[in-house]
Scaffold this motif. Structure first.
Motif, mmCIF file in Angstrom:
data_model
loop_
_atom_site.group_PDB
_atom_site.id
_atom_site.type_symbol
_atom_site.label_atom_id
_atom_site.label_comp_id
_atom_site.label_asym_id
_atom_site.label_seq_id
_atom_site.Cartn_x
_atom_site.Cartn_y
_atom_site.Cartn_z
ATOM 1 N N ASP A 137 -9.875 -12.168 -13.084
ATOM 2 C CA ASP A 137 -11.299 -11.651 -13.473
ATOM 3 C C ASP A 137 -10.986 -10.437 -14.305
ATOM 4 O O ASP A 137 -10.414 -9.743 -13.940
ATOM 5 C CB ASP A 137 -11.986 -11.548 -12.463
ATOM 6 C CG ASP A 137 -13.544 -11.230 -12.929
ATOM 7 O OD1 ASP A 137 -14.129 -9.865 -13.242
ATOM 8 O OD2 ASP A 137 -14.500 -12.160 -13.227
ATOM 9 N N GLY A 138 -11.500 -10.418 -15.527
ATOM 10 C CA GLY A 138 -11.378 -9.049 -16.316
ATOM 11 C C GLY A 138 -10.072 -8.878 -17.144
ATOM 12 O O GLY A 138 -9.634 -8.024 -17.740
ATOM 13 N N SER A 140 -6.995 -9.082 -19.898
ATOM 14 C CA SER A 140 -6.848 -8.862 -21.280
ATOM 15 C C SER A 140 -6.203 -9.897 -21.714
ATOM 16 O O SER A 140 -5.316 -10.633 -21.558
ATOM 17 C CB SER A 140 -6.072 -7.684 -21.580
ATOM 18 O OG SER A 140 -4.906 -7.619 -21.080
ATOM 19 N N ASN A 181 -18.720 -16.203 -20.737
ATOM 20 C CA ASN A 181 -17.234 -15.700 -20.577
ATOM 21 C C ASN A 181 -17.072 -15.578 -18.959
ATOM 22 O O ASN A 181 -17.296 -14.449 -18.466
ATOM 23 C CB ASN A 181 -17.236 -14.369 -21.180
ATOM 24 C CG ASN A 181 -15.451 -13.890 -21.265
ATOM 25 O OD1 ASN A 181 -14.710 -14.415 -20.315
ATOM 26 N ND2 ASN A 181 -15.492 -12.698 -21.749
ATOM 27 N N LYS A 183 -14.911 -15.482 -16.426
ATOM 28 C CA LYS A 183 -13.963 -14.611 -15.889
ATOM 29 C C LYS A 183 -13.917 -13.130 -16.694
ATOM 30 O O LYS A 183 -13.083 -12.315 -16.553
ATOM 31 C CB LYS A 183 -12.632 -15.332 -16.480
ATOM 32 C CG LYS A 183 -12.407 -16.487 -15.385
ATOM 33 C CD LYS A 183 -10.752 -16.517 -15.263
ATOM 34 C CE LYS A 183 -10.414 -17.642 -14.281
ATOM 35 N NZ LYS A 183 -9.129 -17.667 -13.815
ATOM 36 N N HIS A 184 -15.014 -12.883 -17.526
ATOM 37 C CA HIS A 184 -15.111 -11.559 -18.071
ATOM 38 C C HIS A 184 -14.011 -11.064 -18.879
ATOM 39 O O HIS A 184 -13.377 -9.996 -18.771
ATOM 40 C CB HIS A 184 -15.550 -10.550 -17.151
ATOM 41 C CG HIS A 184 -16.587 -10.851 -16.234
ATOM 42 N ND1 HIS A 184 -16.487 -11.588 -14.965
ATOM 43 C CD2 HIS A 184 -17.892 -10.927 -16.450
ATOM 44 C CE1 HIS A 184 -17.891 -11.842 -14.564
ATOM 45 N NE2 HIS A 184 -18.693 -11.419 -15.586
ATOM 46 N N LYS A 186 -11.208 -9.970 -21.367
ATOM 47 C CA LYS A 186 -11.331 -8.672 -22.461
ATOM 48 C C LYS A 186 -10.440 -8.970 -23.724
ATOM 49 O O LYS A 186 -9.092 -9.177 -23.481
ATOM 50 C CB LYS A 186 -11.040 -7.448 -22.166
ATOM 51 C CG LYS A 186 -11.904 -7.027 -20.751
ATOM 52 C CD LYS A 186 -11.470 -5.747 -20.181
ATOM 53 C CE LYS A 186 -12.265 -5.270 -18.936
ATOM 54 N NZ LYS A 186 -11.768 -4.087 -18.281
#
Length: 282
Positions: A137-138, A140, A181, A183-184, A186
């Motif tokens: 999660d989050g 890049s 989105n 899984k958030h 980036k």
């Protein structure tokens, strides 16, 4: 030894301006615009993998098939189409349908696809994880920042359940078109050529097949997920000016480019960075 004629973008652009894109030299252009299909078929191509594939056809298949094939390498993505439009060459091999559609619209040209040949697949790569499920999660994710490849990258992620895109934005999608989105993720937008070098700085990155293999990555083994060839709108194809689709030389080359020998050559030479995508072009 290769006998491919190479043209630099600067030299060709200068010649195009000076001559108004008229046929240059005294030899046959390989165009069937005048109705003469007795000369050699001259095909414009970018060096890798397109000219390499054509060189293989010329050196191993064309003579037996009764085709006099000549290959001219171009170092940009504009002049092959303008040369085809003006009859300086009889065909070209370097592009996919979304690019061609945009080029024809912007330049008033009349280039049409003949037969799909290969796909240079985008893949999701990582130096930090070994499976798609391990993407946290989050995390890049680096993606190409040019219009065509960014949309392809986001479509690849969407096809594998990481994001969803707004309806109708598949081939023009940007991160602003992401509908969900979970899984958030980036996103870091970079030039396509820089993506392999960025893999140490992000959790994962979407990389073109040609840049992947240049960086020592094996798409068929190293990619967490890879574009599929079937039904892919980004397959590269043989193209001609409209009206020349039935030139017997073009039809013969189209058959050779979709032959078992070319399939084996692509698979053995490019090791998954380029994959066969045979069939009638859309």
């Amino acid at each position: 030894m290769r006998t491919t004629v190479k043209y630099t973008a600067v030299a060709l652009a200068t010649g195009a301006l000076a001559l108004g894109l008229t046929a240059c030299g005294s030899g046959s252009s390989g165009s069937s615009a005048s109705g003469d299909t007795s000369g050699p078929l001259v095909v414009a191509a970018s060096p890798t993998p397109h000219a390499q594939i054509l060189d293989f056809v010329r050196d191993h298949l064309a003579k037996k098939a009764g085709l006099d094939l000549q290959v001219k390498e171009f170092s940009d993505y504009v002049l092959p189409n303008t040369a085809t439009e003006q009859g300086e060459v009889g065909a070209n091999f370097f592009q996919h349908k979304p690019y061609l559609d945009d080029f024809n619209k912007k330049n008033g040209t009349h280039i049409v696809p003949v037969v799909d040949v290969e796909l240079e697949p985008l893949g999701l790569y990582s130096h930090k994880i070994t499976s798609l499920g391990a993407l946290s999660d989050g995390a890049s994710v680096a993606v190409p920042n040019d219009t065509t490849n960014e949309a392809r990258a986001l479509s690849l992620l969407a096809d594998n359940g990481l994001i969803t895109l707004k309806p109708g934005t598949g081939q023009t999608a940007t991160p602003a078109d992401i509908a969900s989105n979970p899984k958030h993720l980036k996103f870091k937008e970079l030039e396509a050529a820089q993506l392999p070098r960025s893999l140490g700085d992000v959790d994962a990155g979407v990389v073109n097949g040609n840049y992947a293999i240049q960086a020592g990555l094996n798409p068929s083994k190293d990619a967490l997920v890879l574009e599929k060839a079937a039904g892919n709108p980004y397959a590269n194809f043989l193209a001609v000016k409209k009206g020349n689709e039935n030139d017997p030389r073009v039809r013969k080359l189209a058959e050779l480019l979709n032959s078992p020998e070319v399939k084996t050559y692509i698979q053995d030479t490019f090791k998954g960075a380029v994959i066969p995508a045979f069939g009638k072009a859309a």
